[in-house]
Design a protein around this motif. Structure first.
Motif, PDB file in Angstrom:
ATOM      1  N   UNK A  51       0.806  -1.214   0.000  1.00  0.00           N
ATOM      2  CA  UNK A  51       0.000   0.000   0.000  1.00  0.00           C
ATOM      3  C   UNK A  51       0.843   1.269   0.000  1.00  0.00           C
ATOM      4  N   UNK A  52       1.956   1.286   0.723  1.00  0.00           N
ATOM      5  CA  UNK A  52       2.766   2.502   0.796  1.00  0.00           C
ATOM      6  C   UNK A  52       3.529   2.774  -0.491  1.00  0.00           C
ATOM      7  N   UNK A  53       3.538   1.812  -1.403  1.00  0.00           N
ATOM      8  CA  UNK A  53       4.266   2.002  -2.652  1.00  0.00           C
ATOM      9  C   UNK A  53       3.668   3.153  -3.467  1.00  0.00           C
ATOM     10  N   UNK A  73       5.440   4.973  -9.108  1.00  0.00           N
ATOM     11  CA  UNK A  73       4.432   4.657 -10.110  1.00  0.00           C
ATOM     12  C   UNK A  73       4.651   3.228 -10.581  1.00  0.00           C
ATOM     13  N   UNK A  74       3.580   2.482 -10.723  1.00  0.00           N
ATOM     14  CA  UNK A  74       3.673   1.119 -11.227  1.00  0.00           C
ATOM     15  C   UNK A  74       3.873   1.171 -12.743  1.00  0.00           C
ATOM     16  N   UNK A  75       4.816   0.367 -13.249  1.00  0.00           N
ATOM     17  CA  UNK A  75       5.041   0.321 -14.701  1.00  0.00           C
ATOM     18  C   UNK A  75       4.735  -1.052 -15.287  1.00  0.00           C
ATOM     19  N   UNK A  76       4.787  -2.109 -14.470  1.00  0.00           N
ATOM     20  CA  UNK A  76       4.503  -3.455 -14.983  1.00  0.00           C
ATOM     21  C   UNK A  76       4.142  -4.375 -13.829  1.00  0.00           C
ATOM     22  N   UNK A  77       3.346  -5.408 -14.137  1.00  0.00           N
ATOM     23  CA  UNK A  77       2.960  -6.433 -13.175  1.00  0.00           C
ATOM     24  C   UNK A  77       3.152  -7.797 -13.810  1.00  0.00           C
ATOM     25  N   UNK A  78       3.555  -8.774 -13.005  1.00  0.00           N
ATOM     26  CA  UNK A  78       3.710 -10.144 -13.465  1.00  0.00           C
ATOM     27  C   UNK A  78       3.122 -11.105 -12.443  1.00  0.00           C
ATOM     28  N   UNK A  79       2.552 -12.187 -12.934  1.00  0.00           N
ATOM     29  CA  UNK A  79       2.132 -13.288 -12.072  1.00  0.00           C
ATOM     30  C   UNK A  79       2.351 -14.588 -12.821  1.00  0.00           C
ATOM     31  N   UNK A  80       2.601 -15.660 -12.084  1.00  0.00           N
ATOM     32  CA  UNK A  80       2.957 -16.926 -12.741  1.00  0.00           C
ATOM     33  C   UNK A  80       2.701 -18.090 -11.808  1.00  0.00           C
ATOM     34  N   UNK A  81       2.605 -19.272 -12.431  1.00  0.00           N
ATOM     35  CA  UNK A  81       2.577 -20.515 -11.659  1.00  0.00           C
ATOM     36  C   UNK A  81       3.391 -21.561 -12.395  1.00  0.00           C
ATOM     37  N   UNK A 137      13.110   4.607   1.506  1.00  0.00           N
ATOM     38  CA  UNK A 137      13.557   3.827   2.668  1.00  0.00           C
ATOM     39  C   UNK A 137      12.513   3.860   3.787  1.00  0.00           C
ATOM     40  N   UNK A 138      11.986   5.030   4.057  1.00  0.00           N
ATOM     41  CA  UNK A 138      10.975   5.128   5.109  1.00  0.00           C
ATOM     42  C   UNK A 138       9.738   4.323   4.738  1.00  0.00           C
ATOM     43  N   UNK A 139       9.339   4.376   3.457  1.00  0.00           N
ATOM     44  CA  UNK A 139       8.151   3.643   3.013  1.00  0.00           C
ATOM     45  C   UNK A 139       8.376   2.140   3.072  1.00  0.00           C
ATOM     46  N   UNK A 140       9.541   1.681   2.628  1.00  0.00           N
ATOM     47  CA  UNK A 140       9.832   0.248   2.676  1.00  0.00           C
ATOM     48  C   UNK A 140       9.839  -0.252   4.113  1.00  0.00           C
ATOM     49  N   UNK A 141      10.450   0.507   5.011  1.00  0.00           N
ATOM     50  CA  UNK A 141      10.483   0.105   6.421  1.00  0.00           C
ATOM     51  C   UNK A 141       9.082   0.078   7.005  1.00  0.00           C
ATOM     52  N   UNK A 142       8.244   1.037   6.594  1.00  0.00           N
ATOM     53  CA  UNK A 142       6.863   1.092   7.089  1.00  0.00           C
ATOM     54  C   UNK A 142       6.074  -0.141   6.654  1.00  0.00           C
ATOM     55  N   UNK A 143       6.448  -0.736   5.525  1.00  0.00           N
ATOM     56  CA  UNK A 143       5.770  -1.936   5.040  1.00  0.00           C
ATOM     57  C   UNK A 143       6.404  -3.217   5.584  1.00  0.00           C
ATOM     58  N   UNK A 144       7.353  -3.078   6.510  1.00  0.00           N
ATOM     59  CA  UNK A 144       7.919  -4.249   7.170  1.00  0.00           C
ATOM     60  C   UNK A 144       9.171  -4.815   6.534  1.00  0.00           C
ATOM     61  N   UNK A 145       9.785  -4.083   5.599  1.00  0.00           N
ATOM     62  CA  UNK A 145      11.001  -4.562   4.956  1.00  0.00           C
ATOM     63  C   UNK A 145      12.240  -4.108   5.732  1.00  0.00           C
ATOM     64  N   UNK A 146      13.273  -4.930   5.663  1.00  0.00           N
ATOM     65  CA  UNK A 146      14.549  -4.619   6.286  1.00  0.00           C
ATOM     66  C   UNK A 146      15.650  -4.793   5.246  1.00  0.00           C
ATOM     67  N   UNK A 147      16.602  -3.873   5.242  1.00  0.00           N
ATOM     68  CA  UNK A 147      17.707  -3.937   4.288  1.00  0.00           C
ATOM     69  C   UNK A 147      18.726  -4.961   4.782  1.00  0.00           C
ATOM     70  N   UNK A 148      18.961  -6.013   4.002  1.00  0.00           N
ATOM     71  CA  UNK A 148      19.839  -7.103   4.438  1.00  0.00           C
ATOM     72  C   UNK A 148      20.720  -7.596   3.307  1.00  0.00           C
ATOM     73  N   UNK A 149      21.758  -8.333   3.697  1.00  0.00           N
ATOM     74  CA  UNK A 149      22.537  -9.123   2.744  1.00  0.00           C
ATOM     75  C   UNK A 149      21.706 -10.345   2.341  1.00  0.00           C
TER      76      UNK A 149
END
Length: 236
Positions: free
Chosen positions: A135-137, A142-150, A171-183
């Motif tokens: 949601x915070x994206x 702006x969205x430019x493309x979407x993919x889905x697959x099985x 960075x603030x938005x990604x962290x707000x969505x629960x992401x963490x910057x990692x190796x």
């Protein structure tokens, strides 16, 4: 999204195939048998991939469907009442619309394309119930493309491709969505790590290979958010 863009065939095919792919589970033969365009082959399908995107200065919107098979498929594609068995360009109802069918050694692709379409991918993303929502994206990109697959062996996967809006703090938005910057191994990539990197490489430094934003169900690497443990293999 206005009624005109909702009626675009590329958007309608993305909605229909994406919804059907979610409902069919692992039964890809049933999906192909009941979908339109209809794709038939004596070989079993192994993977179905869908993509919708808007690109270029003139706003070209395209839907891409690819079906992979076990071995040479000897496939047929029934599209608008005509059966195709070889590579073909299909004229649309107007000069700004066309389609194509392509037969590879072990796959079939269908493309539906429209020219001169206003920006619509954010709205397509909002209505695509089969693509996970970040949601915070919308606040930063702006969205430019979407993919889905099985894939019958690797499972399901989705991708969201986006362009960051100028001056936004992702960075603030990604962290707000629960992401963490990692190796890649899950160890956090800290501010101290980044400071040392900048000291060595200067202000135009780039992150080491494998550093990305991660949470339990998704990864954001560059301008792509991926869902599914095997997304990299499925969409390669």
């Amino acid at each position: 999204m206005n009624e005109g863009t909702k009626a675009l065939r590329a958007v309608q095919m993305w909605d229909a195939w994406g919804t059907a792919l979610t409902r069919c589970g692992r039964d890809l033969p049933a999906l192909l048998a009941g979908a339109s365009p209809r794709i038939t082959s004596p070989r079993p399908p192994t993977r179905v991939r869908l993509l919708v995107r808007r690109s270029g200065q003139h706003g070209q919107v395209s839907f891409e469907l690819r079906v992979d098979f076990v071995g040479v498929p000897r496939a047929e594609v029934e599209f608008d009442g005509t059966v195709y068995r070889e590579n073909t360009i299909i004229e649309g109802e107007s000069s700004g619309e066309w389609a194509s069918v392509e037969f590879g050694r072990k796959h079939v692709e269908l493309h539906q394309i429209h020219a001169a379409v206003p920006k619509l991918m954010d709205a397509v993303y909002d209505r695509s119930t089969f693509v996970p929502k970040l949601r915070a994206l919308a606040d930063i990109a702006r969205i430019v493309a979407l993919q889905t697959a099985f894939d019958v062996e690797l499972g399901a996967a989705q991708r969201i491709h986006f362009e960051l809006r100028y001056g936004k703090d992702e960075r603030e938005a990604f962290a707000r969505m629960g992401f963490e910057l990692t190796y890649a191994n899950g160890v956090p990539f800290t501010d101290a790590d980044e400071a040392r990197l900048e000291a060595r490489q200067g202000p135009n430094y780039s992150w080491p290979s494998g550093v990305a934003w991660r949470r339990s169900d998704a990864t954001i690497d560059g301008n792509t958010a991926s869902f599914g443990a095997n997304a990299a293999k499925i969409f390669r």
